[in-house]
Design a protein around this motif. Structure first.
Motif, short mmCIF file in Angstrom:
data_model
loop_
_atom_site.label_atom_id
_atom_site.label_comp_id
_atom_site.label_asym_id
_atom_site.label_seq_id
_atom_site.Cartn_x
_atom_site.Cartn_y
_atom_site.Cartn_z
N ILE A 165 -5.57 12.05 -6.86
CA ILE A 165 -5.75 11.38 -5.57
C ILE A 165 -4.69 11.98 -4.66
CG2 ILE A 165 -5.83 9.17 -4.35
CD1 ILE A 165 -7.95 9.45 -6.56
N SER A 166 -5.14 12.79 -3.75
CA SER A 166 -4.24 13.64 -2.97
C SER A 166 -3.17 12.85 -2.22
CB SER A 166 -5.06 14.45 -1.97
OG SER A 166 -4.19 15.16 -1.14
N GLU A 167 -2.03 13.50 -2.12
CA GLU A 167 -0.92 12.99 -1.31
C GLU A 167 -1.39 12.73 0.13
OE1 GLU A 167 2.63 15.05 -2.39
OE2 GLU A 167 3.20 15.22 -0.30
N THR A 168 -2.42 13.46 0.52
CA THR A 168 -2.99 13.30 1.86
C THR A 168 -3.38 11.85 2.12
OG1 THR A 168 -3.94 15.47 1.63
CG2 THR A 168 -4.86 14.13 3.37
N VAL A 169 -3.85 11.17 1.08
CA VAL A 169 -4.33 9.80 1.27
C VAL A 169 -3.19 8.92 1.76
CG1 VAL A 169 -5.51 7.87 0.16
CG2 VAL A 169 -6.06 10.20 -0.52
N ARG A 170 -1.99 9.16 1.18
CA ARG A 170 -0.82 8.43 1.72
C ARG A 170 -0.42 9.02 3.06
NH1 ARG A 170 3.03 9.83 -2.55
NH2 ARG A 170 1.32 11.08 -3.38
N GLY A 171 -0.49 10.34 3.16
CA GLY A 171 -0.10 11.01 4.41
C GLY A 171 -0.88 10.50 5.61
N VAL A 172 -2.17 10.22 5.42
CA VAL A 172 -2.96 9.78 6.57
C VAL A 172 -2.99 8.25 6.71
CG1 VAL A 172 -4.41 11.84 6.67
CG2 VAL A 172 -5.18 9.90 5.32
N GLY A 173 -2.28 7.53 5.82
CA GLY A 173 -2.12 6.11 6.12
C GLY A 173 -2.17 5.11 4.98
N ALA A 174 -2.57 5.52 3.75
CA ALA A 174 -2.66 4.50 2.69
C ALA A 174 -1.28 3.97 2.32
CB ALA A 174 -3.31 5.12 1.45
N ILE A 175 -1.27 2.71 1.91
CA ILE A 175 -0.02 2.16 1.37
C ILE A 175 -0.14 2.14 -0.16
CG2 ILE A 175 0.52 0.79 3.41
CD1 ILE A 175 -0.43 -1.70 1.81
N MET A 176 1.01 2.03 -0.82
CA MET A 176 0.98 1.99 -2.29
C MET A 176 1.61 0.68 -2.74
SD MET A 176 1.89 4.94 -5.01
CE MET A 176 3.59 5.25 -4.61
N VAL A 177 0.89 -0.04 -3.59
CA VAL A 177 1.40 -1.34 -4.07
C VAL A 177 1.37 -1.36 -5.59
CG1 VAL A 177 0.56 -2.54 -1.99
CG2 VAL A 177 -0.90 -2.47 -4.03
N ASN A 178 2.15 -2.28 -6.17
CA ASN A 178 2.12 -2.39 -7.63
C ASN A 178 0.98 -3.31 -8.08
OD1 ASN A 178 3.04 -4.97 -7.18
ND2 ASN A 178 5.16 -4.53 -7.77
N ASN A 179 0.92 -3.58 -9.35
CA ASN A 179 -0.20 -4.36 -9.87
C ASN A 179 -0.19 -5.82 -9.40
OD1 ASN A 179 -1.75 -2.44 -11.36
ND2 ASN A 179 -0.04 -2.30 -12.79
N LYS A 180 0.93 -6.23 -8.77
CA LYS A 180 0.96 -7.58 -8.21
C LYS A 180 0.50 -7.56 -6.75
CE LYS A 180 4.54 -9.50 -11.08
NZ LYS A 180 5.96 -9.28 -11.32
N GLY A 181 0.59 -6.39 -6.11
CA GLY A 181 0.19 -6.30 -4.71
C GLY A 181 1.36 -6.08 -3.76
N ALA A 182 2.54 -5.76 -4.30
CA ALA A 182 3.73 -5.56 -3.45
C ALA A 182 4.04 -4.07 -3.30
CB ALA A 182 4.91 -6.27 -4.08
N ARG A 183 4.42 -3.68 -2.08
CA ARG A 183 4.92 -2.31 -1.92
C ARG A 183 6.26 -2.20 -2.64
NH1 ARG A 183 6.19 -0.90 3.67
NH2 ARG A 183 6.17 1.30 3.13
N PHE A 184 6.61 -0.98 -3.06
CA PHE A 184 7.87 -0.84 -3.80
C PHE A 184 8.61 0.45 -3.49
CE2 PHE A 184 5.96 2.23 -6.66
CZ PHE A 184 4.61 1.88 -6.64
N VAL A 185 8.04 1.29 -2.61
CA VAL A 185 8.68 2.57 -2.32
C VAL A 185 8.16 3.09 -0.99
CG1 VAL A 185 6.93 4.05 -3.45
CG2 VAL A 185 9.30 4.80 -3.45
N ASN A 186 8.93 3.94 -0.33
CA ASN A 186 8.44 4.69 0.82
C ASN A 186 7.35 5.63 0.30
OD1 ASN A 186 8.04 6.77 2.67
ND2 ASN A 186 10.13 7.56 2.50
N GLU A 187 6.13 5.41 0.73
CA GLU A 187 4.99 6.16 0.18
C GLU A 187 5.11 7.66 0.42
OE1 GLU A 187 4.74 3.42 1.95
OE2 GLU A 187 3.33 2.04 0.99
N LEU A 188 5.91 8.05 1.41
CA LEU A 188 6.00 9.47 1.76
C LEU A 188 7.25 10.13 1.19
CD1 LEU A 188 4.66 9.46 5.43
CD2 LEU A 188 3.42 9.61 3.29
#
Ligand code: MEZ
Length: 590
Positions: free
Chosen positions: A395-418
């Motif tokens: 799943i390309s880095e592009t997906v985060r680059g163009v706007g996706a957020i990344m969350v853990n299995n609980k639904g919380a962000r945990f890192v700067n996606e970029l």
């Protein structure tokens, strides 16, 4: 629930099983139509009468069955004749002398169970080397003689072969697999370049120094600064070189670890790898350096003065033979699919999935080691944070680059996606379940073709609201809802006060909403043969081995401890061209 791809494959398997014409093997059926000469040029077929690249056989297949375009069934959701249009040969998938089976995993390595898959993988790529036969071939006269032998027809190898040919050399390009592309074929994100008209058009202020700095910072300062400067300085010329061959590099976006948008890719967010591989293959054909498929180099040859003299090659039909060459370019790729090498060089990654092509087995490193080449950074292996969890699809880095957020299995962000890949991977491995989700909305889905491709493969979860999406993915509804709300506020205010994400191009706001499960997987082997800025391979005393050049993932030094997204394709083009030119000059005594 079987994925869309699995459902489709079950249907294909059922169709194959019902078809009486597929009952035993295709040879019987073809035999009934006129014997061996239906497919072969001669009646008394011997291995020697079949060319290793099977070009003639493939021409005969399409003569009777029609072109790939004609064979493609537009009604099917997945038809390899359509998706592989022209980039592989009939015999890459159809083995006429054996029982038909689905061979997708011979190359793709989908982790999902394939119907009609007997688990046996094609041998051509990784078969055991017969050392006695190698010794015999070494003692024999060469079967052919060239100026420059290029080993590996990924982007680096094809760039090298085209450059060497244009510099006036007689060139042979070998590819061990039945098709070209290697890991380059799977590159999704793009090509980093500075000073292009594309950047100027978007008003992006960028400099060679800035590119160098980002790359060194990403590599934790362990890169060879001379190689990095060449990468940056020659990056824009590489884009132009590809465009002159017909490539579309007009889209521009940002990759992790870069200060500005410098990742070039085809319009509409299409994956860069298959596009440039197609362009390079067509150019190689035009320039008379088409890859010779099913032909694996197994040993490099040195003469008595410790100069390169050629290689021993194993052809699928012709067996072991010697090619004499004044110069050799190693463009064999990395070793991300070689479990034994991972065990030795990066034991902490044993058992980790990999995004790599099945071709990435470290042949070049092993052949170079055998003749006393020096390695650099060989134990530095990159895990890409977002390899599809139910498959090995990147799943390309592009997906985060163009706007996706990344969350853990609980639904919380945990890192700067970029952030850089090593940091993102490390952060995921510290989350519950050692995996994560990318979450995005319809605006992102509509804007990037590659994302629709993941949808096509049935990899995406989709829901009309964020709460429903959370339920579908087994996340905590309240956590994901609040995460998305907070992120949208950061975006509106232009500042991510939680994780410092520097660029937030899209909100997660427009229904439907999507998620894809991801986990870190082996992606790039940063280390490999040590090279000079002229792409010459060094021996263990750091002297160039006369006549031996290398480019791309087989080399070490360009990327340091951690490669930035978009720098691999740049590396293959810049150093591919460079190695081919330098090898030709050396071979021609210029
Ligand atoms: O350079 C890469 O490996 C890259 C950009 C990969 C990706 O995530 O698309």
């Amino acid at each position: 629930m079987p994925s869309m791809l699995t459902k489709h494959l079950i249907a294909v398997a059922a169709a194959l099983a019902c078809s009486t014409s597929f009952a035993a093997n295709l040879a019987d059926k073809h035999n009934a139509m006129g014997g061996c000469t239906t497919c072969h040029a001669v009646a008394n077929v011997t291995p020697a009468s079949v060319a290793d690249d099977e070009r003639d056989l493939n021409a005969r297949c399409t003569m009777c069955h029609g072109s790939y375009e004609k064979l493609a069934n537009k009604k099917l959701r997945f038809d390899p004749h359509a998706s592989h249009l022209g980039n592989i040969n009939c015999t890459s998938c159809h083995s006429v002398h054996s029982k038909p089976r689905l061979v997708c995993n011979d190359c793709h390595s989908f982790d999902m169970k394939m119907p009609l898959d007997n688990g046996k993988r094609a041998k051509g790529v990784e078969g055991k080397i017969d050392q006695k036969a190698v010794e015999k071939a070494l003692a024999n006269a060469p079967r052919e003689t060239v100026d420059v032998l290029v080993i590996g027809a990924g982007s680096a190898g094809m760039n090298a072969a085209i450059s060497a040919k244009r510099a006036g050399a007689k060139v042979l390009l070998l590819e061990k697999h039945a098709f070209s592309g290697g890991n380059s074929m799977l590159a999704a994100g793009g090509y980093n370049a500075v000073g292009t008209p594309q950047q100027a058009k978007k008003g992006i202020k960028d400099t060679v120094d800035s590119y160098v700095l980002d790359t060194l910072k990403g590599g934790r300062g362990k890169n060879d600064p001379k190689l990095v400067r060449i990468l940056a300085e020659e990056s824009a010329a590489g884009v132009k070189w590809l465009e002159d061959m017909g490539a579309d590099m007009n889209d521009l976006k940002r990759s992790g670890g870069a200060k500005v948008d410098r990742t070039h890719r085809p319009t509409g967010g299409k994956s860069v790898g298959p596009h440039i591989v197609d362009v390079l293959r067509a150019q190689a054909e035009k320039d008379g350096v088409a890859p010779r498929y099913n032909s694996r180099a197994v040993r490099l040859i040195l003469d008595k003065d410790y100069k390169i003299a050629g290689a021993i090659v194993h052809g699928k039909h012709s067996g072991y033979y010697k090619v004499a060459a004044k110069a050799v370019v190693l463009a064999t790729g990395g070793f991300g699919m070689n479990k034994d090498m991972i065990k030795v060089y990066r034991p902490t990654f044993v058992g980790m999935t990999s995004s790599n092509n099945v071709t990435s087995t470290g042949d070049g490193v092993q052949m170079a080691l055998q003749i006393g080449a020096s390695m650099t950074d060989i134990d530095w292996v990159q895990a890409h944070p977002t390899v599809g969890k139910a498959s090995r699809i990147l799943i390309s880095e592009t997906v985060r680059g163009v706007g996706a957020i990344m969350v853990n299995n609980k639904g919380a962000r945990f890192v700067n996606e970029l952030t850089t890949r090593d940091r993102a991977s490390d952060a995921i491995l510290h989350q519950p379940g050692r995996s994560a989700w990318l979450v995005f909305d319809q605006s992102l889905y509509s804007s990037a073709k590659m994302v629709r491709g993941y949808g096509h493969l049935g990899m995406l979860k989709k829901a009309d609201s964020v709460a429903e999406l959370a339920k579908l993915c087994g996340m905590d509804v309240k956590t994901l809802t609040e995460t998305v709300k907070r992120y949208n506020t950061y975006r509106a205010n232009g500042k991510d006060t939680e994780f410092g994400r520097p660029d937030m191009p899209l909100a997660v706001a427009k229904a439907p909403f999507y998620a894809v499960a991801v986990a870190p997987g082996i992606h790039h082997t940063m280390g490999g043969v040590a090279i000079t800025p002229e792409s010459e391979v060094l021996d263990i005393q750091s002297r160039p081995i006369p006549g031996l050049y290398a480019a791309g993932e087989v080399t070490g030094g360009v990327h340091g401890f951690n490669r930035l997204g978009g720098n691999a394709v740049a590396d293959t083009v810049v150093f591919g061209r460079r190695s081919g030119e330098r090898a030709a000059k050396y071979a021609l005594g210029k």
